[in-house]
Design a protein around this motif. Structure first.
Motif, PDB file in Angstrom:
ATOM      1  N   GLN A 158       0.844  -1.184   0.000  1.00 23.64           N
ATOM      2  CA  GLN A 158       0.000   0.000   0.000  1.00 23.64           C
ATOM      3  C   GLN A 158       0.884   1.241   0.000  1.00 23.64           C
ATOM      4  O   GLN A 158       1.635   1.480   0.940  1.00 23.64           O
ATOM      5  CB  GLN A 158      -0.928   0.004   1.211  1.00 23.64           C
ATOM      6  N   ALA A 159       0.785   2.009  -1.067  1.00 19.64           N
ATOM      7  CA  ALA A 159       1.486   3.281  -1.158  1.00 19.64           C
ATOM      8  C   ALA A 159       0.675   4.355  -0.453  1.00 19.64           C
ATOM      9  O   ALA A 159      -0.550   4.234  -0.322  1.00 19.64           O
ATOM     10  CB  ALA A 159       1.720   3.652  -2.615  1.00 19.64           C
ATOM     11  N   PRO A 160       1.325   5.430   0.007  1.00 25.35           N
ATOM     12  CA  PRO A 160       0.587   6.499   0.685  1.00 25.35           C
ATOM     13  C   PRO A 160      -0.550   7.048  -0.174  1.00 25.35           C
ATOM     14  O   PRO A 160      -0.352   7.380  -1.348  1.00 25.35           O
ATOM     15  CB  PRO A 160       1.659   7.557   0.936  1.00 25.35           C
ATOM     16  N   GLY A 161      -1.741   7.124   0.408  1.00 27.42           N
ATOM     17  CA  GLY A 161      -2.890   7.656  -0.292  1.00 27.42           C
ATOM     18  C   GLY A 161      -3.527   6.727  -1.304  1.00 27.42           C
ATOM     19  O   GLY A 161      -4.457   7.143  -2.006  1.00 27.42           O
ATOM     20  N   TYR A 197       4.499  -2.954   3.038  1.00 24.61           N
ATOM     21  CA  TYR A 197       4.275  -4.310   2.554  1.00 24.61           C
ATOM     22  C   TYR A 197       3.695  -5.164   3.671  1.00 24.61           C
ATOM     23  O   TYR A 197       4.229  -5.203   4.784  1.00 24.61           O
ATOM     24  CB  TYR A 197       5.578  -4.914   2.041  1.00 24.61           C
ATOM     25  N   TYR A 198       2.601  -5.853   3.374  1.00 17.98           N
ATOM     26  CA  TYR A 198       1.895  -6.679   4.331  1.00 17.98           C
ATOM     27  C   TYR A 198       1.928  -8.139   3.922  1.00 17.98           C
ATOM     28  O   TYR A 198       1.666  -8.470   2.760  1.00 17.98           O
ATOM     29  CB  TYR A 198       0.426  -6.258   4.447  1.00 17.98           C
ATOM     30  N   CYS A 199       2.246  -8.993   4.873  1.00 15.34           N
ATOM     31  CA  CYS A 199       2.070 -10.423   4.714  1.00 15.34           C
ATOM     32  C   CYS A 199       0.678 -10.799   5.195  1.00 15.34           C
ATOM     33  O   CYS A 199       0.179 -10.233   6.175  1.00 15.34           O
ATOM     34  CB  CYS A 199       3.130 -11.181   5.504  1.00 15.34           C
ATOM     35  N   ALA A 200       0.034 -11.725   4.506  1.00 18.77           N
ATOM     36  CA  ALA A 200      -1.309 -12.160   4.867  1.00 18.77           C
ATOM     37  C   ALA A 200      -1.431 -13.665   4.679  1.00 18.77           C
ATOM     38  O   ALA A 200      -0.825 -14.232   3.766  1.00 18.77           O
ATOM     39  CB  ALA A 200      -2.354 -11.424   4.025  1.00 18.77           C
ATOM     40  N   GLN A 234       7.839  -1.257   6.163  1.00 22.59           N
ATOM     41  CA  GLN A 234       8.029  -0.182   5.196  1.00 22.59           C
ATOM     42  C   GLN A 234       9.169  -0.499   4.245  1.00 22.59           C
ATOM     43  O   GLN A 234      10.262  -0.877   4.662  1.00 22.59           O
ATOM     44  CB  GLN A 234       8.320   1.138   5.919  1.00 22.59           C
ATOM     45  N   VAL A 235       8.908  -0.314   2.947  1.00 25.91           N
ATOM     46  CA  VAL A 235       9.927  -0.412   1.908  1.00 25.91           C
ATOM     47  C   VAL A 235       9.983   0.926   1.189  1.00 25.91           C
ATOM     48  O   VAL A 235       8.974   1.396   0.666  1.00 25.91           O
ATOM     49  CB  VAL A 235       9.627  -1.542   0.912  1.00 25.91           C
ATOM     50  N   THR A 236      11.158   1.538   1.160  1.00 22.14           N
ATOM     51  CA  THR A 236      11.349   2.810   0.489  1.00 22.14           C
ATOM     52  C   THR A 236      12.448   2.663  -0.549  1.00 22.14           C
ATOM     53  O   THR A 236      13.568   2.274  -0.214  1.00 22.14           O
ATOM     54  CB  THR A 236      11.720   3.918   1.484  1.00 22.14           C
ATOM     55  N   ARG A 295      -4.714  -0.737  -0.955  1.00 20.32           N
ATOM     56  CA  ARG A 295      -3.852  -1.902  -0.887  1.00 20.32           C
ATOM     57  C   ARG A 295      -4.016  -2.761  -2.141  1.00 20.32           C
ATOM     58  O   ARG A 295      -5.129  -2.973  -2.620  1.00 20.32           O
ATOM     59  CB  ARG A 295      -4.187  -2.705   0.365  1.00 20.32           C
ATOM     60  N   GLU A 296      -2.896  -3.258  -2.663  1.00 16.30           N
ATOM     61  CA  GLU A 296      -2.932  -4.053  -3.870  1.00 16.30           C
ATOM     62  C   GLU A 296      -2.115  -5.331  -3.689  1.00 16.30           C
ATOM     63  O   GLU A 296      -1.149  -5.371  -2.928  1.00 16.30           O
ATOM     64  CB  GLU A 296      -2.403  -3.268  -5.065  1.00 16.30           C
ATOM     65  N   GLY A 297      -2.506  -6.356  -4.411  1.00 19.91           N
ATOM     66  CA  GLY A 297      -1.776  -7.604  -4.375  1.00 19.91           C
ATOM     67  C   GLY A 297      -0.480  -7.513  -5.146  1.00 19.91           C
ATOM     68  O   GLY A 297      -0.411  -6.876  -6.199  1.00 19.91           O
ATOM     69  N   GLY A 298       0.564  -8.150  -4.604  1.00 19.61           N
ATOM     70  CA  GLY A 298       1.840  -8.221  -5.276  1.00 19.61           C
ATOM     71  C   GLY A 298       2.182  -9.629  -5.717  1.00 19.61           C
ATOM     72  O   GLY A 298       2.257  -9.919  -6.914  1.00 19.61           O
TER      73      GLY A 298
END
Length: 125
Positions: free
Chosen positions: A39-42, A94-97, A120-122, A45-48
């Motif tokens: 999920q990017a700011p603003g 980045y989220y693990c689910a 967080q990944v930057t 959430r999207e699948g990777g």
């Protein structure tokens, strides 16, 4: 119900690599479908990337296909997301689910998952 802990995020230059980890202590992750979402700011959430518990098939969003790999290390009860050739647009949380109940929807969709806290990944020079 599933306790997930993500790690491995941080700051990386464009073109660099990073490996994220998703570990669980209370369940055996091999029995769960596992997804990595971001999920990017603003933004929503999207699948990777995701890996199915039913047949082990992996799936990747077009935006990361060819650059990201998802795999399991069952000896450590951990699922990894190996990221190569990172781009600034990969920046986000980045989220693990984990999903243990069969759901008739592909694993890049968010339905039916339990979620970790995110890391967080930057990607920036």
């Amino acid at each position: 119900q599933v306790q997930l802990v993500e790690s491995g995020g941080g700051l990386v230059q464009p073109g660099g690599s990073l490996r994220l980890s998703c570990a669980a202590s209370n369940v055996t992750l091999d029995y769960y479908t596992i997804g990595w979402f971001r999920q990017a700011p603003g933004k929503e959430r999207e699948g990777g990337s995701c890996i199915s518990s039913a047949d082990g098939t992996t799936y990747h969003a077009d935006s990361v296909k060819g650059r990201f790999t998802i795999y399991r290390d069952n000896t450590k009860n951990t699922v990894y997301l190996q990221m190569h050739n990172l781009k600034p647009e990969d920046t986000g949380v980045y989220y693990c689910a984990a999903r243990g109940v069969p759901v008739n929807v592909m694993c890049l969709m968010t339905r039916g998952y339990d979620w970790g806290q995110g890391t967080q990944v930057t990607v920036s020079s």
